[in-house]
Design an enzyme around this catalytic site. Sequence first.
Site, mmCIF file in Angstrom:
data_model
loop_
_atom_site.group_PDB
_atom_site.id
_atom_site.type_symbol
_atom_site.label_atom_id
_atom_site.label_comp_id
_atom_site.label_asym_id
_atom_site.label_seq_id
_atom_site.Cartn_x
_atom_site.Cartn_y
_atom_site.Cartn_z
ATOM 1 N N PHE A 202 26.879 -25.190 4.177
ATOM 2 C CA PHE A 202 26.276 -24.331 5.204
ATOM 3 C C PHE A 202 27.342 -24.023 6.245
ATOM 4 C CE2 PHE A 202 24.378 -23.162 9.178
ATOM 5 C CZ PHE A 202 23.498 -22.175 8.782
ATOM 6 N N ASP B 164 35.126 -27.462 8.848
ATOM 7 C CA ASP B 164 34.019 -26.935 9.652
ATOM 8 C C ASP B 164 33.308 -28.123 10.281
ATOM 9 O OD1 ASP B 164 31.702 -25.994 10.760
ATOM 10 O OD2 ASP B 164 31.129 -24.724 9.069
ATOM 11 N N LYS C 112 28.548 -25.490 18.505
ATOM 12 C CA LYS C 112 27.442 -26.359 18.939
ATOM 13 C C LYS C 112 27.787 -27.224 20.168
ATOM 14 C CE LYS C 112 24.707 -25.920 14.829
ATOM 15 N NZ LYS C 112 25.082 -25.854 13.428
HETATM 16 C C1 LIG Z 1 25.304 -24.545 12.715
HETATM 17 C C2 LIG Z 1 26.485 -24.475 11.824
HETATM 18 C C3 LIG Z 1 27.248 -23.297 11.693
HETATM 19 C C4 LIG Z 1 26.832 -21.991 12.322
HETATM 20 O O1 LIG Z 1 26.754 -22.044 13.696
HETATM 21 P P1 LIG Z 1 25.929 -20.906 14.480
HETATM 22 O O2 LIG Z 1 26.251 -21.169 15.917
HETATM 23 O O3 LIG Z 1 24.484 -21.130 14.155
HETATM 24 O O4 LIG Z 1 26.415 -19.596 13.995
HETATM 25 C C5 LIG Z 1 28.384 -23.334 10.917
HETATM 26 N N1 LIG Z 1 28.754 -24.454 10.279
HETATM 27 C C6 LIG Z 1 28.056 -25.598 10.362
HETATM 28 C C7 LIG Z 1 28.531 -26.807 9.641
HETATM 29 C C8 LIG Z 1 26.883 -25.643 11.128
HETATM 30 O O5 LIG Z 1 26.169 -26.767 11.186
#
Ligand SMILES: *Cc1c(COP(=O)(O)O)cnc(C)c1O
Length: 416
Positions: A149, A236, A265
Amino acid sequence: MEQLHQALSSKSEAFIEKENKYGAHNYHPLPVVLEKGEGVYVWDVDGKKYYDFLSAYSAVNQGHCHPKIVGAMVKQAQTLTLTSRAFYNDQLGPYEEFVTEYFGFDKVLPMNTGAEAVETALKICRKWAYEVKGIPENQAQIIVCENNFHGRTTTIISFSNDENARKSFGPFTAGFIKIPYDDIEALENALKSTNNIAGFLVEPIQGEAGVYVPADGYLAKAKALCEQYNALFIADEVQTGIARTGKLLAVHHENVQPDILILGKAISGGVYPVSAVLANNAVMNVIKPGQHGSTFGGNPVAAAVAIAALEVVRDENLSQNAAYLGVVLRTGLNEIASRNPLITLVRGKGLLNAIVINCDENSDLAWDICMKFSEYGLLAKPTHGNKIRLAPPLVITETQIHECLGIIERALNDFR
Ligand SMILES: *Cc1c(COP(=O)(O)O)cnc(C)c1O
């Protein structure tokens, strides 16, 4: 569902109806309407208090409405909010210096959301591949993992294998090779399958997939393989980063420094959309004026907020707290699992954890359990059907963890 719905106050009901009527139905929220947050707690519109065990998908690691972070935001919002990058501002440079020293990189590229930061990393990786590594134009391939994700843009969903996230959104972006997660052999095979590999994009723990923790050594081996084949290791850490797993970054558990680090985040403590891509000069310098940007990226409020949020993580020892209380939480959950067969598995690192419920992915059971948690004052949400992520703000205390374990066990016992 119908029965549980009846328990809602007419006040909650009214807010939910408005969202249903006027908002696109792109989410399926638990029927709880929140109006206030402080630390590990949130309150609904009827004044009921809950432990927040989602933390806005780990954006609120520092706890809700942290006074230092909100204070920094208010102060900057009253002074200067947005200049665009057409001009310099007095917040961005100091933030860039702070965040690069904090994470140990030469440079940062500031964006707003996680998905934008992932997009940015992919663009930097491709540009590096053509201009530094020497891959022929339009031939670069980036390796990604199954069940990843990384966000919701058209390019990012191009390499998702979640049918719900992809269906009817094509045509998709080319240039990605998907391999199984936590499979070092598959990575090596992909790396040597062609000379055109630009990088490997990976979540150090797959959060959305259900908090899937790879085998010890996977990340270090993957990084070493990337070095061997001259491909960029892109982490990520939007969900795993910033103390969530018990270290500042989840890759630090294996002493890995990524070539490109993606953050989002919790870099703002959940008060403002802030994301960042970090890399050293050899990689980041491929980006020249006009080649990438964002009107809001690096704005003064974001810069001030991010510094405050990162200071809170350091000053309040949130990594150490997450590491210690993660063990307390998993130990307690395993004890519950030994008494209640509804939990088939407990997994996680630090305070990023999940329980797997004894039902298939299409069952409503995990949802119903989360409704029970909510009734007893704890908010969590199923991910991928039968997994419930348990990820409280990192400012939680040991006493509170024990209270929450009590809530979790009491709720689960109602389903025996
Ligand atoms: C939440 C998330 C994203 C995307 O972040 P948004 O601010 O919702 O666009 C990307 N990678 C990971 C691992 C995430 O948990």
